[in-house]
Design a protein around this motif. Structure first.
Motif, PDB file in Angstrom:
ATOM      1  N   LEU A 224       0.837  -1.204   0.000  1.00  0.00           N
ATOM      2  CA  LEU A 224       0.000   0.000   0.000  1.00  0.00           C
ATOM      3  C   LEU A 224       0.874   1.257   0.000  1.00  0.00           C
ATOM      4  O   LEU A 224       0.665   2.184  -0.778  1.00  0.00           O
ATOM      5  CB  LEU A 224      -0.918   0.011   1.221  1.00  0.00           C
ATOM      6  N   LEU A 225       1.872   1.262   0.897  1.00  0.00           N
ATOM      7  CA  LEU A 225       2.750   2.429   0.985  1.00  0.00           C
ATOM      8  C   LEU A 225       3.485   2.677  -0.331  1.00  0.00           C
ATOM      9  O   LEU A 225       3.772   3.819  -0.685  1.00  0.00           O
ATOM     10  CB  LEU A 225       3.772   2.243   2.112  1.00  0.00           C
ATOM     11  N   ALA A 226       3.790   1.593  -1.035  1.00  0.00           N
ATOM     12  CA  ALA A 226       4.488   1.757  -2.305  1.00  0.00           C
ATOM     13  C   ALA A 226       3.559   2.252  -3.399  1.00  0.00           C
ATOM     14  O   ALA A 226       3.998   2.695  -4.444  1.00  0.00           O
ATOM     15  CB  ALA A 226       5.131   0.430  -2.717  1.00  0.00           C
ATOM     16  N   HIS A 227       2.263   2.175  -3.150  1.00  0.00           N
ATOM     17  CA  HIS A 227       1.324   2.550  -4.211  1.00  0.00           C
ATOM     18  C   HIS A 227       0.454   3.748  -3.887  1.00  0.00           C
ATOM     19  O   HIS A 227      -0.202   4.287  -4.773  1.00  0.00           O
ATOM     20  CB  HIS A 227       0.461   1.348  -4.589  1.00  0.00           C
ATOM     21  N   ILE A 228       0.416   4.151  -2.637  1.00  0.00           N
ATOM     22  CA  ILE A 228      -0.314   5.378  -2.321  1.00  0.00           C
ATOM     23  C   ILE A 228       0.608   6.545  -2.638  1.00  0.00           C
ATOM     24  O   ILE A 228       1.697   6.673  -2.076  1.00  0.00           O
ATOM     25  CB  ILE A 228      -0.735   5.409  -0.840  1.00  0.00           C
ATOM     26  N   LYS A 229       0.166   7.373  -3.575  1.00  0.00           N
ATOM     27  CA  LYS A 229       1.056   8.443  -4.024  1.00  0.00           C
ATOM     28  C   LYS A 229       0.662   9.770  -3.396  1.00  0.00           C
ATOM     29  O   LYS A 229      -0.504  10.070  -3.173  1.00  0.00           O
ATOM     30  CB  LYS A 229       1.015   8.534  -5.548  1.00  0.00           C
TER      31      LYS A 229
ATOM     32  N   SER B 189       5.415   7.905  -4.230  1.00  0.00           N
ATOM     33  CA  SER B 189       4.803   7.021  -3.242  1.00  0.00           C
ATOM     34  C   SER B 189       5.336   7.343  -1.842  1.00  0.00           C
ATOM     35  O   SER B 189       6.432   7.887  -1.693  1.00  0.00           O
ATOM     36  CB  SER B 189       5.099   5.563  -3.578  1.00  0.00           C
ATOM     37  N   LEU B 190       4.532   6.998  -0.837  1.00  0.00           N
ATOM     38  CA  LEU B 190       4.947   7.266   0.539  1.00  0.00           C
ATOM     39  C   LEU B 190       6.252   6.554   0.850  1.00  0.00           C
ATOM     40  O   LEU B 190       7.119   7.071   1.554  1.00  0.00           O
ATOM     41  CB  LEU B 190       3.853   6.803   1.509  1.00  0.00           C
ATOM     42  N   LEU B 191       6.378   5.347   0.299  1.00  0.00           N
ATOM     43  CA  LEU B 191       7.578   4.550   0.516  1.00  0.00           C
ATOM     44  C   LEU B 191       8.811   5.281  -0.007  1.00  0.00           C
ATOM     45  O   LEU B 191       9.832   5.387   0.679  1.00  0.00           O
ATOM     46  CB  LEU B 191       7.421   3.203  -0.205  1.00  0.00           C
ATOM     47  N   ALA B 192       8.679   5.801  -1.232  1.00  0.00           N
ATOM     48  CA  ALA B 192       9.800   6.496  -1.853  1.00  0.00           C
ATOM     49  C   ALA B 192      10.155   7.748  -1.066  1.00  0.00           C
ATOM     50  O   ALA B 192      11.329   8.106  -0.916  1.00  0.00           O
ATOM     51  CB  ALA B 192       9.463   6.850  -3.299  1.00  0.00           C
ATOM     52  N   GLN B 193       9.128   8.417  -0.526  1.00  0.00           N
ATOM     53  CA  GLN B 193       9.390   9.635   0.245  1.00  0.00           C
ATOM     54  C   GLN B 193      10.151   9.327   1.525  1.00  0.00           C
ATOM     55  O   GLN B 193      11.102  10.022   1.882  1.00  0.00           O
ATOM     56  CB  GLN B 193       8.074  10.332   0.565  1.00  0.00           C
ATOM     57  N   ALA B 194       9.717   8.246   2.186  1.00  0.00           N
ATOM     58  CA  ALA B 194      10.413   7.861   3.408  1.00  0.00           C
ATOM     59  C   ALA B 194      11.857   7.513   3.096  1.00  0.00           C
ATOM     60  O   ALA B 194      12.785   7.910   3.814  1.00  0.00           O
ATOM     61  CB  ALA B 194       9.710   6.668   4.057  1.00  0.00           C
ATOM     62  N   ALA B 195      12.046   6.777   1.998  1.00  0.00           N
ATOM     63  CA  ALA B 195      13.399   6.388   1.614  1.00  0.00           C
ATOM     64  C   ALA B 195      14.253   7.610   1.303  1.00  0.00           C
ATOM     65  O   ALA B 195      15.422   7.687   1.685  1.00  0.00           O
ATOM     66  CB  ALA B 195      13.353   5.449   0.422  1.00  0.00           C
ATOM     67  N   ALA B 196      13.647   8.573   0.610  1.00  0.00           N
ATOM     68  CA  ALA B 196      14.392   9.776   0.253  1.00  0.00           C
ATOM     69  C   ALA B 196      14.816  10.529   1.511  1.00  0.00           C
ATOM     70  O   ALA B 196      15.920  11.071   1.605  1.00  0.00           O
ATOM     71  CB  ALA B 196      13.535  10.677  -0.645  1.00  0.00           C
TER      72      ALA B 196
ATOM     73  N   ILE C 271      13.757  -0.525   9.286  1.00  0.00           N
ATOM     74  CA  ILE C 271      12.764   0.036  10.206  1.00  0.00           C
ATOM     75  C   ILE C 271      11.421  -0.667  10.027  1.00  0.00           C
ATOM     76  O   ILE C 271      10.777  -1.064  10.996  1.00  0.00           O
ATOM     77  CB  ILE C 271      12.628   1.559   9.980  1.00  0.00           C
ATOM     78  N   ALA C 272      11.041  -0.856   8.749  1.00  0.00           N
ATOM     79  CA  ALA C 272       9.767  -1.535   8.489  1.00  0.00           C
ATOM     80  C   ALA C 272       9.838  -2.998   8.915  1.00  0.00           C
ATOM     81  O   ALA C 272       8.824  -3.636   9.170  1.00  0.00           O
ATOM     82  CB  ALA C 272       9.408  -1.436   7.006  1.00  0.00           C
ATOM     83  N   GLY C 273      11.057  -3.521   9.016  1.00  0.00           N
ATOM     84  CA  GLY C 273      11.223  -4.919   9.412  1.00  0.00           C
ATOM     85  C   GLY C 273      11.254  -5.108  10.916  1.00  0.00           C
ATOM     86  O   GLY C 273      11.563  -6.193  11.388  1.00  0.00           O
ATOM     87  N   LEU C 274      10.934  -4.061  11.656  1.00  0.00           N
ATOM     88  CA  LEU C 274      10.936  -4.149  13.124  1.00  0.00           C
ATOM     89  C   LEU C 274      10.098  -5.318  13.656  1.00  0.00           C
ATOM     90  O   LEU C 274      10.530  -6.009  14.569  1.00  0.00           O
ATOM     91  CB  LEU C 274      10.461  -2.827  13.734  1.00  0.00           C
TER      92      LEU C 274
ATOM     93  N   LEU D 163      12.723  -4.557   1.156  1.00  0.00           N
ATOM     94  CA  LEU D 163      13.715  -3.787   0.409  1.00  0.00           C
ATOM     95  C   LEU D 163      13.499  -3.954  -1.095  1.00  0.00           C
ATOM     96  O   LEU D 163      13.490  -2.976  -1.850  1.00  0.00           O
ATOM     97  CB  LEU D 163      15.116  -4.267   0.803  1.00  0.00           C
ATOM     98  N   LEU D 164      13.283  -5.186  -1.503  1.00  0.00           N
ATOM     99  CA  LEU D 164      13.084  -5.441  -2.932  1.00  0.00           C
ATOM    100  C   LEU D 164      11.817  -4.772  -3.435  1.00  0.00           C
ATOM    101  O   LEU D 164      11.784  -4.208  -4.520  1.00  0.00           O
ATOM    102  CB  LEU D 164      13.040  -6.948  -3.195  1.00  0.00           C
ATOM    103  N   MET D 165      10.781  -4.826  -2.584  1.00  0.00           N
ATOM    104  CA  MET D 165       9.533  -4.182  -2.991  1.00  0.00           C
ATOM    105  C   MET D 165       9.738  -2.681  -3.159  1.00  0.00           C
ATOM    106  O   MET D 165       9.144  -2.046  -4.020  1.00  0.00           O
ATOM    107  CB  MET D 165       8.454  -4.448  -1.948  1.00  0.00           C
ATOM    108  N   GLY D 166      10.593  -2.135  -2.301  1.00  0.00           N
ATOM    109  CA  GLY D 166      10.894  -0.712  -2.404  1.00  0.00           C
ATOM    110  C   GLY D 166      11.625  -0.384  -3.692  1.00  0.00           C
ATOM    111  O   GLY D 166      11.326   0.607  -4.363  1.00  0.00           O
ATOM    112  N   TYR D 167      12.591  -1.238  -4.059  1.00  0.00           N
ATOM    113  CA  TYR D 167      13.371  -0.986  -5.266  1.00  0.00           C
ATOM    114  C   TYR D 167      12.523  -1.126  -6.521  1.00  0.00           C
ATOM    115  O   TYR D 167      12.667  -0.387  -7.480  1.00  0.00           O
ATOM    116  CB  TYR D 167      14.554  -1.959  -5.345  1.00  0.00           C
ATOM    117  N   LEU D 168      11.635  -2.104  -6.495  1.00  0.00           N
ATOM    118  CA  LEU D 168      10.785  -2.319  -7.660  1.00  0.00           C
ATOM    119  C   LEU D 168       9.566  -1.423  -7.529  1.00  0.00           C
ATOM    120  O   LEU D 168       8.655  -1.731  -6.782  1.00  0.00           O
ATOM    121  CB  LEU D 168      10.354  -3.783  -7.735  1.00  0.00           C
TER     122      LEU D 168
END
Lengths: 79, 265, 464
Positions: free
Chosen positions: C321-326, C331-338, C358-361, C371-376
């Motif tokens: 969801l985080l990778a797809h909610i823009k 995406s939220l994921l990309a923003q957090a990563a940035a 952090i998400a793997g807590l 991580l892979l989901m984030g990259y893709l």
């Protein structure tokens, strides 16, 4: 033969002595007693770890490892 | 390896242990768990991988149409309550009063194992001593004479090699016999010497009055003499025990309030 | 159980002990009991050709200066090697099967007319993460746990504690800490609970706070995969050997860090006198294979896997969801990563890697799939048996050998998973020690990664 009282950490490997006294106090004392370290018990130095400490002792059919700090507070009689 | 927490001890107050109740005690590394598993098979809650709240392993087995509930107490060298495990084991025996107390010993170092057996004999009479690992002992040239041992201790003795399934039927038979009263163990207690025995002898009748059989008076006398508990401590102990029985709720308060609980940090 | 951690006078027994006053009576009681035990034993036990030479010989071999330490290291290497090699094929098979099922799930969802985002959330997010975790985790655990239980039943672990006690003594800790660490290889939460075998509160706390420096089964797959991809890949013919050496090296490094941090703690926060060290070395016993398999598979493997699975599925869904909610075209994921990227870069990592940790807590197992989901960006995941495209993906996102090494180091040293933190909280009777454990480990992880990154850059700068 002459009898000597020494601390357990000075009992050479392979030698046997009898426990003379436990100088530990409190909980440590209780633990040693529970394991059968009571006066008169036969104890043999078995082998030491490759660092020279701790040392394993044979007492009442079991093998117990002790650090120098602890074995130096146990007195044994040797002959 | 199994581990216990103070607040896990509420299970001790669970008065609903199905009866007849068999408790297993023994030193670490005596194959106690093997006996437990051999007795109960898959009919048990295992002491699961620790990490979440652990309770004592409990299981059941049937013998001669009687369903026995078995509890595996923590492995300890002693019952003098120097550690949490020892307290759990001691309090369980003291308050839950198993119908049959099974003490597992290691044939290869019987002497040290008897230390625990003799201590338990101060708390309860209904004891069976199980000499386990006789196969290992034989390999080392050690042989235990069960008849002599039984005579010396005054309690039934069963020899087992639990891993090979040797002696398990006999063990169940003996559990049944002790439970049903066909065999009445009469432990030959340790003589603590004139002075101490005299003190114990003086205390026992008074304690019998005070506790009217709710605590083994000889054990109570010993623990008072050795300075573990004062008589007030014991009264408090019994009172809390009785109250929590009535509430039949969690026994947490019982253990957090244990008076004069000196072994526990 | 609110423990007074700084009050260890009872442990060391040097002052004001309550039982002190009646020491004589208690001694007498125990003496009398043993006297009786002795006299009974004399009558009831017969010693025939009494020998315990074999145990002693084995012990001399396993604890002596040269062979003892050699055997210990060899055993460590062999266990990882067996786990790596043995898990390889079943992992691939599982991945094929599980990722193959994905197609059916997708067509099923399409046939009932589910919208695309449902398909994405359920299949690409939840199911794929789940499939990844199972196929990557199950085979190594099913090999590692029985091996470990075998050593446990054999009676070898107390010898490890015996061998290493000197170092723990020097670090102001207890030799039994080695046992709790071995338990940590399986699961750090279990390791933390097992610290109860250490009676002194001070030394127990040291063991609890440092347990996370041994990698648990949730982290091994990450270490193994990265070691085979990036280190094993350096020498194609010796790949497995190099990879297992790398993993063993990481474990040894973790042990060194444990000793260092233990020393640090015992000379600052957890000062005190060492308690008495009494360790029984039980006789060696031939383990019972049947019971090993039942115990290690039912009680350990499935328990740990079950927990990982329970976390992986929802976490996979949320990350998808985080990778797809823009939000503002990103995406939220990309923003957090940035946001995390500068800190990551400083330590030879990147923003996505930090975010994955952090998400793997909730569970360390899901770090890599996240991580892979984030990259893709499209949120589709690569099957873990597809080594080539996995490595390609990582290299395309700027991964170097340093990134791999530092990701492994960070995985080894970083904050404990939520279950472990929760266990620390309940074992120590307060959240502050859990916070302390998290802060301590994270600080060490950041520091070590920063040092390796700086060194790497320095070397690169000197060479080129």
């Amino acid at each position: 033969m002459e009898k000597h009282v020494i601390t357990l950490d000075r009992l050479p490997i392979g030698k046997t002595g009898r426990v003379a006294a436990i100088l530990h106090k409190g909980l440590s004392r209780r633990r040693f007693l529970d394991l059968g370290f009571v006066p008169g018990t036969l104890i043999t130095t078995y082998f030491t770890s490759f660092t020279g400490d701790p040392t394993a002792y044979r007492i009442r059919g079991t093998t117990i490892a002790l650090r120098k700090e602890d074995s130096s507070k146990i007195l044994v009689i040797t002959e | 390896m199994k581990f216990y927490k103070v607040r896990d001890m509420d299970f001790l107050m669970d008065d609903n242990f199905p009866r007849p109740l068999v408790a297993l005690a023994g030193n670490p590394n005596t194959g106690k768990s093997t006996i437990f598993n051999a007795l109960t098979g898959l009919k048990q809650h295992t002491g699961n991988w620790p990490g979440k709240t652990v309770s004592l392993a409990r299981g059941t087995f049937y013998h001669r149409n009687v369903k026995f509930c078995v509890v595996d107490l923590p492995g300890t060298y002693s019952l003098l309550a120097n550690s949490l495990e020892e307290q759990v084991a001691r309090n369980f025996i003291l308050f839950n009063r198993p119908d049959v107390m099974l003490v597992i010993t290691d044939a290869t170092c019987l002497e040290r194992n008897l230390n625990l057996a003799l201590q338990i004999m101060e708390i309860t009479d209904r004891i069976i001593v199980c000499v386990n690992l006789i196969d290992e002992a034989a390999k080392k040239g050690i042989y235990v004479d069960g008849d002599v041992l039984s005579k010396e201790l005054g309690v039934p003795v069963v020899a087992t090699a639990a891993r090979r399934g040797i002696g398990l039927f006999e063990l169940k038979e003996m559990i049944f016999k002790v439970y049903s009263g066909k065999v009445k163990p009469s432990p030959r207690k340790v003589n603590y010497g004139e002075e101490l025995e005299k003190a114990i002898g003086e205390l026992v009748p008074r304690l019998e009055n005070t506790f009217s059989g709710r605590i083994n008076p000889r054990w109570a006398a010993l623990s008072i003499i050795s300075g573990d508990y004062s008589i007030e401590d014991l009264e408090e102990l019994v009172k809390i025990r009785d109250e929590s029985r009535e509430e039949s709720a969690y026994g947490y308060s019982f253990f957090s309030q244990l008076p004069g609980n000196r072994g526990l940090k | 159980m609110d423990i007074h951690f700084f009050h260890s006078s009872r442990e060391t027994g040097d002052s004001n002990d309550i039982s002190h006053e009646s020491t004589d009576v208690k001694d007498l009681i125990v003496e009398k009991i043993y006297e009786k035990a002795e006299s009974i034993t004399r009558k009831a036990v017969r010693y025939d050709r009494f020998r315990e030479d074999l145990d002693k010989k084995i012990d001399l071999l396993l604890t002596s200066r040269v062979t003892g330490i050699l055997f210990m290291l060899l055993l460590l290497g062999v266990i990882f090697w067996l786990t790596l090699i043995g898990a390889n094929y079943p992992s691939q098979l599982l991945a094929k099967v599980l990722f193959g099922i994905q197609g059916f799930l997708e067509s099923f969802l399409m046939s009932i007319g589910a919208p695309e985002w449902v398909n994405g959330f359920l299949v690409t997010g939840m199911y794929r993460t789940l499939a990844w975790v199972v196929s990557v985790m199950l085979p190594p655990m099913a090999i590692f746990f029985p091996l470990f239980t075998f050593l446990e039943d054999l009676g070898y672990l107390p010898r490890v504690a015996f061998n290493l006690d000197y170092f723990f003594k020097r670090a102001g800790a207890h030799g039994k800490q080695a046992l709790t660490m071995s338990m940590g290889f399986g699961c750090n939460a279990a390791g933390v609970v097992s610290c109860r075998i250490i009676n002194s509160p001070r030394e127990r706390m040291i063991a609890i706070l440092t347990n996370n420096f041994v990698p648990c089964n949730g982290r091994f797959p990450t270490l193994i995969l990265l070691a085979s991809l990036f280190i094993g890949g350096l020498a194609p013919n010796l790949g497995w050997l190099l990879a297992s050496l790398t993993v063993s090296g990481l474990v040894v490094f973790g042990i060194l860090i444990t000793l260092l941090v233990s020393k640090l703690l015992s000379s600052t926060l957890l000062k005190g006198l060492p308690s008495s060290f009494i360790l029984e070395l039980p006789p060696y016993r031939p383990p019972h294979i049947g019971s090993i398999i039942i115990r290690s598979i039912y009680e350990r493997t499935l328990f740990v896997l079950g927990r990982a699975v329970a976390v992986a599925a929802p976490a996979g869904g949320i990350i998808w969801l985080l990778a797809h909610i823009k939000f503002e075209n990103q995406s939220l994921l990309a923003q957090a990563a940035a946001f995390l990227d500068p800190l990551g870069r400083l330590m030879g990592l990147d923003g996505y890697i930090l975010m994955a940790f952090i998400a793997g807590l909730p569970a360390n197992e899901i770090v890599l799939p996240i991580l892979l989901m984030g990259y893709l960006a499209q949120g589709t995941m690569i099957s873990p048996d597809d080594f080539t495209s996995l490595k390609e993906l990582l290299v395309n996102h700027g991964w170097t050998t340093l990134t791999a090494i530092n990701t492994m180091l960070f995985s080894l040293l970083h904050f404990p998973c939520a279950t472990t933190l929760w266990t620390i909280r309940s074992e120590t009777g307060g959240a502050r020690w859990a916070v302390c454990a998290a802060a301590l480990t994270t600080a060490v992880a950041l520091l070590v990664c920063f040092i390796t990154a700086s060194l790497y850059r320095l070397v690169m700068w000197v060479i080129f």
